[in-house]
Design an enzyme around this catalytic site. Structure first.
Site, mmCIF file in Angstrom:
data_model
loop_
_atom_site.group_PDB
_atom_site.id
_atom_site.type_symbol
_atom_site.label_atom_id
_atom_site.label_comp_id
_atom_site.label_asym_id
_atom_site.label_seq_id
_atom_site.Cartn_x
_atom_site.Cartn_y
_atom_site.Cartn_z
ATOM 1 N N HIS A 105 88.237 52.250 -38.226
ATOM 2 C CA HIS A 105 86.846 52.043 -38.660
ATOM 3 C C HIS A 105 86.688 50.689 -39.352
ATOM 4 O O HIS A 105 87.488 50.330 -40.209
ATOM 5 C CB HIS A 105 86.432 53.156 -39.626
ATOM 6 C CG HIS A 105 86.348 54.502 -38.988
ATOM 7 N ND1 HIS A 105 87.467 55.270 -38.747
ATOM 8 C CD2 HIS A 105 85.289 55.209 -38.502
ATOM 9 C CE1 HIS A 105 87.096 56.400 -38.159
ATOM 10 N NE2 HIS A 105 85.786 56.394 -37.991
ATOM 11 N N HIS B 152 74.153 57.864 -36.543
ATOM 12 C CA HIS B 152 75.432 58.537 -36.781
ATOM 13 C C HIS B 152 75.237 59.960 -37.275
ATOM 14 O O HIS B 152 75.924 60.445 -38.183
ATOM 15 C CB HIS B 152 76.281 57.735 -37.776
ATOM 16 C CG HIS B 152 77.770 57.967 -37.625
ATOM 17 N ND1 HIS B 152 78.436 58.977 -38.281
ATOM 18 C CD2 HIS B 152 78.709 57.316 -36.919
ATOM 19 C CE1 HIS B 152 79.718 58.924 -37.965
ATOM 20 N NE2 HIS B 152 79.914 57.937 -37.141
ATOM 21 N N HIS C 164 77.425 53.813 -30.542
ATOM 22 C CA HIS C 164 77.859 54.907 -31.428
ATOM 23 C C HIS C 164 76.638 55.545 -32.117
ATOM 24 O O HIS C 164 76.756 56.049 -33.220
ATOM 25 C CB HIS C 164 78.855 54.338 -32.444
ATOM 26 C CG HIS C 164 79.720 55.341 -33.145
ATOM 27 N ND1 HIS C 164 80.317 56.409 -32.507
ATOM 28 C CD2 HIS C 164 80.115 55.443 -34.451
ATOM 29 C CE1 HIS C 164 81.032 57.112 -33.397
ATOM 30 N NE2 HIS C 164 80.899 56.546 -34.584
ATOM 31 N N ASP D 161 85.091 51.824 -35.255
ATOM 32 C CA ASP D 161 83.820 52.553 -35.268
ATOM 33 C C ASP D 161 83.007 52.265 -36.523
ATOM 34 O O ASP D 161 83.536 51.860 -37.561
ATOM 35 C CB ASP D 161 84.092 54.071 -35.251
ATOM 36 C CG ASP D 161 84.537 54.559 -33.890
ATOM 37 O OD1 ASP D 161 84.879 53.721 -33.032
ATOM 38 O OD2 ASP D 161 84.568 55.780 -33.702
ATOM 39 N N ASP D 162 81.722 52.565 -36.395
ATOM 40 C CA ASP D 162 80.768 52.684 -37.522
ATOM 41 C C ASP D 162 80.268 51.345 -38.063
ATOM 42 O O ASP D 162 79.497 51.317 -39.010
ATOM 43 C CB ASP D 162 81.337 53.504 -38.697
ATOM 44 C CG ASP D 162 81.650 54.936 -38.308
ATOM 45 O OD1 ASP D 162 81.403 55.308 -37.145
ATOM 46 O OD2 ASP D 162 82.165 55.671 -39.162
HETATM 47 ZN ZN LIG Z 1 81.668 57.195 -36.412
#
Ligand SMILES: [Zn+2]
Length: 295
Positions: free
Chosen positions: A236, A146, A142, A91-92
């Site tokens: 991540h 955020h 995503h 993620d991210d």
């Molecule tokens: Zn995230």
């Protein structure tokens, strides 16, 4: 090297970045990539330009998820205990350094993973996103900023659509997977994503790599101890320095392989569930009102 400044920029928002771009000390490459991106100053995407997308047209990876999972919230695939498959998710990102390091480790191990991208980061590092797609990994949405806060429908739509449009423009991939930032299911994002038929992809196996104190051996232990057939592992590649994740990943892979696991993408994982004809989606947020109505 420029992480703190980058996060400062992220917080300030893209418009601010453009407005003050000339005075910044970011690397020329990053600045150029950012300023050259037409999406940064536009709310909508010119769909015609998407047709000219090049890189990802070569990508044959299955990016879509079958209809039965659209609008569903999924924590893991329900598979027979003998189906030792697991999905790594990141993620991210994309992150300027850690994402490419992770891609290299995945390549060495012949593993395809699923990346839940933050739109704003995609706009900063478009080449890395093209690389992720070209190397056969799956792309998920995503959101753009955020954000965790409650959002009205228009904001939620912008957060999701803007990200989806940019991913499509860069890679030709129309992602059908959504992961809510922070795993928040009730701030408006998931409602909108479900209305657009995204599958909401949560996780069953948390590495803890976004926690400040999690050291590399702990991350490895966390993932391996929670591993189960059909599991979805949360890690991540962006949102800060993820060097601990990069360090942990080869051992995570080795340990899971030693336990007999094979690695699949989210669409592959869900396809296995379909084939097992035992579809269970973890719609855990649904509470029946019946039990509360009699008093
Ligand atoms: Zn995230």
């Amino acid at each position: 090297m420029f992480s703190p400044k980058l996060w400062q920029l992220l917080t300030a928002g893209t418009i601010t970045l453009i407005g003050t771009g000339g005075g910044l000390s970011l690397t020329g490459l990053l600045l150029k990539a950012t300023l050259n991106n037409p999406l940064l100053s536009a709310q909508s995407v010119d769909k015609k330009s998407a047709v000219t997308t090049q890189n990802a047209s070569l990508n044959t990876t299955q990016q879509t998820i079958s209809k039965e999972f659209q609008g569903q919230t999924i924590y893991q695939a329900k598979l027979p205990i003998t189906d030792k498959v697991i999905a790594l998710t990141f993620d991210d990102g994309p992150g300027p350094k850690n994402t490419t390091q992770i891609l290299e480790i995945l390549k060495q191990n012949h593993i395809k993973a699923t990346f839940f991208l933050v739109g704003q980061m995609v706009s900063f590092h478009p080449q890395i996103v093209k690389q992720i797609a070209a190397e056969g990994h799956v792309l998920g949405n995503h959101t753009w900023h955020h954000w965790y806060r409650r959002m009205d429908v228009a904001t939620a739509a912008s957060e999701i659509n803007r990200t989806a449009d940019l991913i499509y423009k860069l890679t030709g991939v129309k992602t059908t997977l959504f992961r809510p930032p922070g795993g928040f299911l009730h701030n408006g994002l998931v409602d909108y994503a479900k209305s657009q038929k995204y599958a909401i992809i949560m996780w069953s196996d948390e590495s803890g790599d976004s926690q400040r104190r999690g050291q590399t051996p702990t991350l490895i232990k966390n993932v391996v101890k929670s591993a189960k057939p059909g599991g979805i592992v949360l890690m991540h590649d962006g949102g800060g320095n993820r060097s601990r994740t990069v360090k942990a990943l080869p051992q995570v892979i080795a340990d899971l392989k030693a336990k007999g696991y094979k690695f699949v993408t989210i669409p592959e994982l869900m396809e296995m569930e379909t084939k097992a004809k035992d579809v269970v989606t973890a719609e855990s947020s649904v509470v029946t009102k019946d039990g509360h109505s009699s008093h």
